[in-house]
Design a protein around this motif. Structure first.
Motif, PDB file in Angstrom:
ATOM      1  N   PRO A 143     -22.714 -26.615 -23.289  1.00  0.00           N
ATOM      2  CA  PRO A 143     -23.138 -25.220 -23.460  1.00  0.00           C
ATOM      3  C   PRO A 143     -24.636 -25.068 -23.190  1.00  0.00           C
ATOM      4  CG  PRO A 143     -22.839 -26.244 -25.590  1.00  0.00           C
ATOM      5  CD  PRO A 143     -22.368 -27.245 -24.571  1.00  0.00           C
ATOM      6  N   ALA A 144     -25.018 -23.865 -22.736  1.00  0.00           N
ATOM      7  CA  ALA A 144     -26.425 -23.581 -22.472  1.00  0.00           C
ATOM      8  C   ALA A 144     -27.168 -23.418 -23.791  1.00  0.00           C
ATOM      9  CB  ALA A 144     -26.551 -22.312 -21.634  1.00  0.00           C
ATOM     10  N   PRO A 145     -28.402 -23.892 -23.895  1.00  0.00           N
ATOM     11  CA  PRO A 145     -29.173 -23.744 -25.134  1.00  0.00           C
ATOM     12  C   PRO A 145     -29.625 -22.298 -25.324  1.00  0.00           C
ATOM     13  CG  PRO A 145     -30.536 -24.731 -23.443  1.00  0.00           C
ATOM     14  CD  PRO A 145     -29.164 -24.639 -22.848  1.00  0.00           C
ATOM     15  N   GLN A 146     -29.897 -21.959 -26.564  1.00  0.00           N
ATOM     16  CA  GLN A 146     -30.409 -20.622 -26.888  1.00  0.00           C
ATOM     17  C   GLN A 146     -31.921 -20.615 -26.736  1.00  0.00           C
ATOM     18  OE1 GLN A 146     -29.304 -19.243 -30.752  1.00  0.00           O
ATOM     19  NE2 GLN A 146     -30.143 -17.176 -30.453  1.00  0.00           N
ATOM     20  N   TYR A 147     -32.450 -19.631 -25.991  1.00  0.00           N
ATOM     21  CA  TYR A 147     -33.882 -19.580 -25.720  1.00  0.00           C
ATOM     22  C   TYR A 147     -34.634 -19.214 -27.004  1.00  0.00           C
ATOM     23  CZ  TYR A 147     -37.450 -19.584 -22.064  1.00  0.00           C
ATOM     24  OH  TYR A 147     -38.484 -19.934 -21.236  1.00  0.00           O
ATOM     25  N   PRO A 148     -35.633 -20.001 -27.417  1.00  0.00           N
ATOM     26  CA  PRO A 148     -36.382 -19.681 -28.643  1.00  0.00           C
ATOM     27  C   PRO A 148     -37.104 -18.343 -28.508  1.00  0.00           C
ATOM     28  CG  PRO A 148     -36.787 -21.940 -27.935  1.00  0.00           C
ATOM     29  CD  PRO A 148     -36.069 -21.285 -26.816  1.00  0.00           C
ATOM     30  N   ARG A 149     -37.091 -17.562 -29.593  1.00  0.00           N
ATOM     31  CA  ARG A 149     -37.753 -16.256 -29.571  1.00  0.00           C
ATOM     32  C   ARG A 149     -39.253 -16.387 -29.380  1.00  0.00           C
ATOM     33  NH1 ARG A 149     -34.783 -12.890 -34.508  1.00  0.00           N
ATOM     34  NH2 ARG A 149     -32.652 -12.958 -33.616  1.00  0.00           N
ATOM     35  N   LEU A 196     -31.844 -29.741 -29.385  1.00  0.00           N
ATOM     36  CA  LEU A 196     -31.004 -30.565 -30.245  1.00  0.00           C
ATOM     37  C   LEU A 196     -29.705 -29.850 -30.613  1.00  0.00           C
ATOM     38  CD1 LEU A 196     -33.709 -32.138 -32.597  1.00  0.00           C
ATOM     39  CD2 LEU A 196     -32.454 -33.275 -30.763  1.00  0.00           C
ATOM     40  N   ASN A 197     -29.779 -28.550 -30.903  1.00  0.00           N
ATOM     41  CA  ASN A 197     -28.577 -27.793 -31.250  1.00  0.00           C
ATOM     42  C   ASN A 197     -27.591 -27.749 -30.083  1.00  0.00           C
ATOM     43  OD1 ASN A 197     -29.593 -27.256 -33.811  1.00  0.00           O
ATOM     44  ND2 ASN A 197     -30.553 -25.321 -33.159  1.00  0.00           N
ATOM     45  N   ALA A 198     -28.113 -27.660 -28.871  1.00  0.00           N
ATOM     46  CA  ALA A 198     -27.220 -27.622 -27.711  1.00  0.00           C
ATOM     47  C   ALA A 198     -26.580 -28.976 -27.457  1.00  0.00           C
ATOM     48  CB  ALA A 198     -27.991 -27.151 -26.479  1.00  0.00           C
ATOM     49  N   VAL A 199     -27.351 -30.071 -27.609  1.00  0.00           N
ATOM     50  CA  VAL A 199     -26.816 -31.409 -27.336  1.00  0.00           C
ATOM     51  C   VAL A 199     -25.738 -31.789 -28.340  1.00  0.00           C
ATOM     52  CG1 VAL A 199     -27.429 -33.856 -27.301  1.00  0.00           C
ATOM     53  CG2 VAL A 199     -28.872 -32.194 -26.126  1.00  0.00           C
ATOM     54  N   GLU A 200     -25.861 -31.366 -29.570  1.00  0.00           N
ATOM     55  CA  GLU A 200     -24.859 -31.715 -30.578  1.00  0.00           C
ATOM     56  C   GLU A 200     -23.480 -31.146 -30.256  1.00  0.00           C
ATOM     57  OE1 GLU A 200     -26.475 -30.307 -34.208  1.00  0.00           O
ATOM     58  OE2 GLU A 200     -27.811 -32.034 -34.505  1.00  0.00           O
ATOM     59  N   ARG A 201     -23.395 -30.138 -29.400  1.00  0.00           N
ATOM     60  CA  ARG A 201     -22.110 -29.534 -29.035  1.00  0.00           C
ATOM     61  C   ARG A 201     -21.556 -30.078 -27.716  1.00  0.00           C
ATOM     62  NH1 ARG A 201     -23.151 -23.352 -28.934  1.00  0.00           N
ATOM     63  NH2 ARG A 201     -25.190 -24.047 -28.155  1.00  0.00           N
TER      64      ARG A 201
END
Length: 229
Positions: A143-149, A196-201
């Motif tokens: 999955p694509a990572p979420q862009y930090p605000r 890190l959140n993206a890699v865990e998925r």
């Protein structure tokens, strides 16, 4: 004192002479002078007309010369040589080779006894089974990572290098950040948590060693963060 005026025409003059009361000698004298001038003018005009007619009659008129038609050059026709197409003569057909001699075939076959050898199966130590397979992990879901605000508000682009372990069932464990950088190459940690959140998925087909799924350590992946144009 009366003032005399010349009469307008000859009849008025004659009437004035016939009437003694209206006759004025001075007026008659002036009328005679005008008549003389008019007569002299008429004679002059008549003479000029006669002179002009005489000149016209005496003029030798000639018809204008006929213009010669334009000279047309002769048309030069090139010499045309007929083209003759030559064809090769027809070759004489070659002689047909003589037919091959006829070979007679004997359709009578005499039966013969062929030896039949049946050997018993050989029993060895060979084993049949699945062939061991060794394969690297294959990504199935990333999955694509979420862009930090914070990075989005500041217009920062960059990437993060993450190292992790692929388990035997294809999941990811123990992800850690090796380094995070912006688009200019300067170190930054603004993208670390999102990476890190993206890699865990992530999901992989697990690595294979001799046909068995095994874990693979030290797998690195680069997670890029880029603003849409």
């Amino acid at each position: 004192m009366e003032q005399a005026y010349p009469p307008k025409n000859l009849s008025a003059t004659l009437s004035a002479i016939a009437n003694p009361q209206l006759f004025n000698p001075l007026s008659f004298t002036m009328t005679s002078a005008q008549l003389l001038r008019s007569g002299a003018f008429a004679l002059g005009v008549t003479g000029l007309l006669l002179l002009g007619m005489t000149q016209l009659i005496a003029t030798d008129y000639r018809a204008p010369p006929d213009e010669l038609p334009p000279k047309v050059l002769g048309i030069h026709m090139p010499k045309i040589t007929p083209t003759v197409q030559k064809s090769d003569p027809v070759l004489k057909p070659q002689d047909v080779p003589p037919p091959l001699p006829r070979v007679e075939i004997n359709h009578k076959v005499e039966p013969q006894d062929l030896p039949t050898v049946i050997s018993p199966p050989v029993v060895g130590n060979e084993r049949s089974g699945p062939i061991p397979i060794t394969a690297d992990p294959l990504p199935i879901y990333k999955p694509a990572p979420q862009y930090p605000r914070r990075a989005l508000a500041r217009g920062i682009e960059g990437y993060v290098v993450v190292e992790f372990t692929i388990t035997s069932n294809g999941s990811v464990k123990n992800p850690r950040v090796v380094g995070g950088y912006d688009s200019a190459g300067a170190p930054t940690d603004v993208f670390n948590n999102a990476a890190l959140n993206a890699v865990e998925r992530f999901k992989y087909r697990p690595p294979m060693s001799e046909g068995q799924a095994v874990e693979q350590h030290g797998v690195r992946n680069r997670i890029s963060f880029k603003l849409a144009e």
